[in-house]
Design an enzyme around this catalytic site. Structure first.
Site, PDB file in Angstrom:
ATOM      1  N   HIS A 293       0.466   4.321   5.438  1.00  0.00           N
ATOM      2  CA  HIS A 293       1.544   5.091   6.058  1.00  0.00           C
ATOM      3  C   HIS A 293       2.875   4.529   5.585  1.00  0.00           C
ATOM      4  O   HIS A 293       3.024   3.321   5.408  1.00  0.00           O
ATOM      5  CB  HIS A 293       1.465   4.969   7.594  1.00  0.00           C
ATOM      6  CG  HIS A 293       2.209   6.050   8.308  1.00  0.00           C
ATOM      7  ND1 HIS A 293       3.554   5.990   8.544  1.00  0.00           N
ATOM      8  CD2 HIS A 293       1.793   7.244   8.792  1.00  0.00           C
ATOM      9  CE1 HIS A 293       3.937   7.088   9.177  1.00  0.00           C
ATOM     10  NE2 HIS A 293       2.892   7.866   9.336  1.00  0.00           N
ATOM     11  N   ASP A 351      -4.601  10.831  10.647  1.00  0.00           N
ATOM     12  CA  ASP A 351      -5.525  11.799  10.026  1.00  0.00           C
ATOM     13  C   ASP A 351      -6.927  11.257   9.853  1.00  0.00           C
ATOM     14  O   ASP A 351      -7.844  12.004   9.508  1.00  0.00           O
ATOM     15  CB  ASP A 351      -4.962  12.235   8.667  1.00  0.00           C
ATOM     16  CG  ASP A 351      -3.713  13.073   8.837  1.00  0.00           C
ATOM     17  OD1 ASP A 351      -2.702  12.793   8.157  1.00  0.00           O
ATOM     18  OD2 ASP A 351      -3.725  13.983   9.683  1.00  0.00           O
TER      19      ASP A 351
HETATM   20  C1  SDX Z   1       0.832  11.729   7.770  1.00  0.00           C
HETATM   21  O1  SDX Z   1       5.491  10.179   7.630  1.00  0.00           O
HETATM   22  C2  SDX Z   1       4.785  10.466   8.641  1.00  0.00           C
HETATM   23  O2  SDX Z   1       5.128  10.130   9.755  1.00  0.00           O
HETATM   24  C3  SDX Z   1       3.540  11.288   8.373  1.00  0.00           C
HETATM   25  C4  SDX Z   1       2.603  11.506   9.535  1.00  0.00           C
HETATM   26  C5  SDX Z   1       3.221  12.398  10.595  1.00  0.00           C
HETATM   27  O3  SDX Z   1       2.769  12.319  11.758  1.00  0.00           O
HETATM   28  O4  SDX Z   1       4.068  13.247  10.241  1.00  0.00           O
HETATM   29  O5  SDX Z   1       2.278  10.250  10.130  1.00  0.00           O
HETATM   30  C6  SDX Z   1       1.316  12.208   9.098  1.00  0.00           C
HETATM   31  O6  SDX Z   1       1.191  12.294   6.769  1.00  0.00           O
HETATM   32  C7  SDX Z   1      -0.053  10.523   7.721  1.00  0.00           C
HETATM   33  C8  SDX Z   1      -0.400  10.091   6.247  1.00  0.00           C
HETATM   34  C9  SDX Z   1      -1.554  10.973   5.764  1.00  0.00           C
HETATM   35  N1  SDX Z   1      -1.797  10.727   4.329  1.00  0.00           N
HETATM   36  C10 SDX Z   1      -2.870  10.071   3.895  1.00  0.00           C
HETATM   37  O7  SDX Z   1      -3.700   9.549   4.637  1.00  0.00           O
HETATM   38  C11 SDX Z   1      -3.009  10.032   2.365  1.00  0.00           C
HETATM   39  C12 SDX Z   1      -3.421   8.625   1.921  1.00  0.00           C
HETATM   40  N2  SDX Z   1      -2.289   7.727   2.147  1.00  0.00           N
HETATM   41  C13 SDX Z   1      -1.421   7.460   1.017  1.00  0.00           C
HETATM   42  O8  SDX Z   1      -1.326   8.464   0.064  1.00  0.00           O
HETATM   43  C14 SDX Z   1      -0.136   6.738   1.408  1.00  0.00           C
HETATM   44  O9  SDX Z   1      -0.495   5.693   2.204  1.00  0.00           O
HETATM   45  C15 SDX Z   1       0.964   7.531   2.084  1.00  0.00           C
HETATM   46  C16 SDX Z   1       1.312   8.773   1.350  1.00  0.00           C
HETATM   47  C17 SDX Z   1       0.597   7.883   3.491  1.00  0.00           C
HETATM   48  C18 SDX Z   1       2.216   6.626   2.140  1.00  0.00           C
HETATM   49  O10 SDX Z   1       2.623   6.471   0.846  1.00  0.00           O
HETATM   50  P1  SDX Z   1       3.796   5.447   0.455  1.00  0.00           P
HETATM   51  O11 SDX Z   1       4.551   4.994   1.637  1.00  0.00           O
HETATM   52  O12 SDX Z   1       4.552   6.078  -0.657  1.00  0.00           O
HETATM   53  O13 SDX Z   1       2.960   4.198  -0.012  1.00  0.00           O
HETATM   54  P2  SDX Z   1       2.905   3.729  -1.480  1.00  0.00           P
HETATM   55  O14 SDX Z   1       2.374   4.830  -2.313  1.00  0.00           O
HETATM   56  O15 SDX Z   1       4.217   3.128  -1.833  1.00  0.00           O
HETATM   57  O16 SDX Z   1       1.771   2.599  -1.376  1.00  0.00           O
HETATM   58  C19 SDX Z   1       2.101   1.228  -1.352  1.00  0.00           C
HETATM   59  C20 SDX Z   1       0.901   0.556  -2.011  1.00  0.00           C
HETATM   60  C21 SDX Z   1       0.623   1.094  -3.422  1.00  0.00           C
HETATM   61  O17 SDX Z   1      -0.068   0.088  -4.132  1.00  0.00           O
HETATM   62  P3  SDX Z   1       0.836  -0.951  -5.057  1.00  0.00           P
HETATM   63  O18 SDX Z   1       1.664  -0.089  -5.975  1.00  0.00           O
HETATM   64  O19 SDX Z   1       1.663  -1.764  -4.078  1.00  0.00           O
HETATM   65  O20 SDX Z   1      -0.219  -1.764  -5.786  1.00  0.00           O
HETATM   66  O21 SDX Z   1      -0.285   0.845  -1.249  1.00  0.00           O
HETATM   67  C22 SDX Z   1      -1.186   1.606  -2.057  1.00  0.00           C
HETATM   68  C23 SDX Z   1      -0.383   2.204  -3.177  1.00  0.00           C
HETATM   69  O22 SDX Z   1      -1.203   2.459  -4.311  1.00  0.00           O
HETATM   70  N3  SDX Z   1      -1.753   2.647  -1.159  1.00  0.00           N
HETATM   71  C24 SDX Z   1      -3.024   3.045  -1.178  1.00  0.00           C
HETATM   72  C25 SDX Z   1      -3.130   3.993  -0.140  1.00  0.00           C
HETATM   73  N4  SDX Z   1      -1.934   4.148   0.465  1.00  0.00           N
HETATM   74  C26 SDX Z   1      -1.079   3.311  -0.184  1.00  0.00           C
HETATM   75  N5  SDX Z   1      -4.081   2.693  -1.960  1.00  0.00           N
HETATM   76  C27 SDX Z   1      -5.261   3.321  -1.682  1.00  0.00           C
HETATM   77  N6  SDX Z   1      -5.434   4.226  -0.700  1.00  0.00           N
HETATM   78  C28 SDX Z   1      -4.404   4.587   0.095  1.00  0.00           C
HETATM   79  N7  SDX Z   1      -4.572   5.494   1.069  1.00  0.00           N
END
Ligand code: SDX
Length: 416
Positions: A293, A351
């Site tokens: 998140h 989710d």
């Molecule tokens: C919702 O914003 C809100 O409030 C949203 C929400 C709401 O109520 O409105 O809470 C609802 O959208 C919840 C999120 C649902 N999405 C998912 O579950 C999709 C999977 N999650 C990711 O795609 C991700 O965690 C996000 C999109 C939720 C957040 O993305 P960020 O903040 O841009 O995180 P990032 O991409 O900068 O990740 C930081 C690190 C990265 O690795 P490094 O570059 O540091 O090596 O964490 C890794 C990412 O690759 N990472 C993940 C991951 N989420 C982050 N790696 C594997 N699986 C994941 N799910």
């Protein structure tokens, strides 16, 4: 007023610092370009506040979520979705008389025109339910031209949204749509419109799920609703934009992707470790859906509540061993013990478990995000209204740093 100092190109600048009611600190850069001929550069806005707001507070480090000061755990336990809709849009929980009047308005406006039902039925077969919802939403100005009285338009939309969801569900099942009985209980009316019958357990489950999804400050879809609303586009156009932003698999669309991921693992002899490795592999676009998140760097408080509710709902439905839930719990345990996820503070989000409940309640996977939109509607509306009523509100128009070609002349085609 505290100040922040910036030294740029040999000149010192001073900017006001604002502190929120929960102690959050913001540097007011609204004069940065005028005074220092520079902009704040923050792609994806992870460090940028687009507004001040009184609606929802999140402390991501502590896993705190409050709507208008009330903790999500308290609201999920002690309020109804009708009360939460009123709270988010009006700013206070309703008195008994206010609730009675609000319930009456929701009941009065609960029906939808036959023409709209026919419009929905004429949509292409196989259209994703979020696309269908968006198309219905943006066409509402044709059925209910906005009146100039936002409050009237708002209560009408709050009242009708559950009918759009029930229409989509019944159409997905090939069953005739059932209009609202204009009953004074929003959730009971909704459950009956969906399933033709209701039970206290079903009503309790849906009431709690909708409360948990009702708002989440400046998330992608709420910011989209504010952005579109800032151009003075009408309520329906602004909410339709929010529906489309929520659809994305990184946002609300994740609840559908979680179930698809769990079913993939289930069909792959339940071996979660392979998917954890894929999620950690930078060369693989696969992410662990329902994990991570932008704001929560601790447990998403909603995920905790939904996880408990999942057990209760499955128990109520007499489903004593749901393999998908078992896989979800095993995946969660493995991820929370894995350094990759621990180091990045990746926890289950709202989710991760919601899809398990929706599926157990008979909601088709493609409609999970529509359920999210039903819950989020009052939050989107509250955010839209707050921006519209903000005296200093202006159209959202971010700047950029241009990195493309500098000026050049058009050469004759023979010289390109
Ligand atoms: C919702 O914003 C809100 O409030 C949203 C929400 C709401 O109520 O409105 O809470 C609802 O959208 C919840 C999120 C649902 N999405 C998912 O579950 C999709 C999977 N999650 C990711 O795609 C991700 O965690 C996000 C999109 C939720 C957040 O993305 P960020 O903040 O841009 O995180 P990032 O991409 O900068 O990740 C930081 C690190 C990265 O690795 P490094 O570059 O540091 O090596 O964490 C890794 C990412 O690759 N990472 C993940 C991951 N989420 C982050 N790696 C594997 N699986 C994941 N799910």
């Amino acid at each position: 007023m505290t100040k922040a100092n910036l030294s740029l190109n040999g000149t010192d600048y001073e900017f006001n610092v604002i502190v929120g009611s929960e102690g959050e600190v913001g540097v007011d850069f609204s004069t940065l370009r005028k005074t220092a001929n520079a902009i704040a550069y923050d792609p994806a806005f992870g460090n940028t506040g687009s507004c001040s707001s009184e609606i929802t507070f999140i402390n991501g480090e502590k896993g705190i979520l409050r709507y208008r000061g009330y903790a999500i755990e308290d609201l999920a336990e002690n309020a109804t979705f009708e009360e939460v809709m009123y709270l988010l849009v009006k700013g206070e929980l309703p008195t008994a008389d206010e609730l009675k009047s609000f319930k009456g308005q929701l009941a009065e406006h609960a029906q939808i025109p036959d023409a709209l039902i026919k419009q929905y039925q004429a949509l292409p077969d196989g259209l994703h339910p979020m696309a269908a919802l968006s198309s219905i939403m943006v066409s509402l100005s044709g059925y209910y031209p906005t009146t100039g009285n936002d409050d009237e338009d708002i209560v009408r939309l709050l009242a009708k949204m559950k009918a759009f969801v029930a229409l989509g569900y019944r159409e997905s099942k090939g069953e005739a749509f059932v209009q609202s009985k204009n009953g004074a209980n929003y959730i009971a009316d909704f459950v009956e419109m969906m399933f033709g019958k209701t039970t206290p357990a079903l009503e309790q489950a849906f009431d709690q799920l909708l409360i948990l999804h009702a708002d989440h400050e400046q998330n992608c879809s709420a910011s989209t609703v504010r952005m579109v609303g800032s151009s003075q586009a009408n309520l329906y156009a602004s909410i339709a934009a929010g529906v489309n932003a929520l659809w994305g698999p990184l946002h609300g669309g994740a609840n559908q992707k979680v179930i698809e991921m769990l079913e993939m693992i289930q069909n792959d002899d339940g071996d979660a470790s392979k998917y954890l490795d894929k999620a950690k592999d930078k060369s693989d676009a696969f992410r662990l859906m329902g994990f991570g998140h932008r704001v929560y760097k601790n447990f998403d408080p909603r995920a905790k509540i939904i996880k408990v509710a999942a057990d209760e709902v499955l128990d109520d439905l007499g489903i004593d061993d749901d393999e998908t839930l078992d896989i979800a719990k095993a995946l969660e345990k493995a991820a929370l013990e894995d350094p990759y996820f621990k180091d990045r503070k990746l926890y289950p989000n709202v989710d991760f478990y919601s899809g398990i409940i929706y599926r157990a309640l008979g909601i088709p996977t493609g409609m999970f995000t529509v359920m999210f939109a039903l819950g989020r509607l009052p939050g989107w509306i509250a955010q839209w209204k707050e921006w519209r009523e903000e005296p200093k509100s202006r159209i959202h128009r971010p700047r950029q740093i241009y990195t493309g070609a500098t000026e050049r002349k058009v050469p004759p085609i023979t010289e390109r």
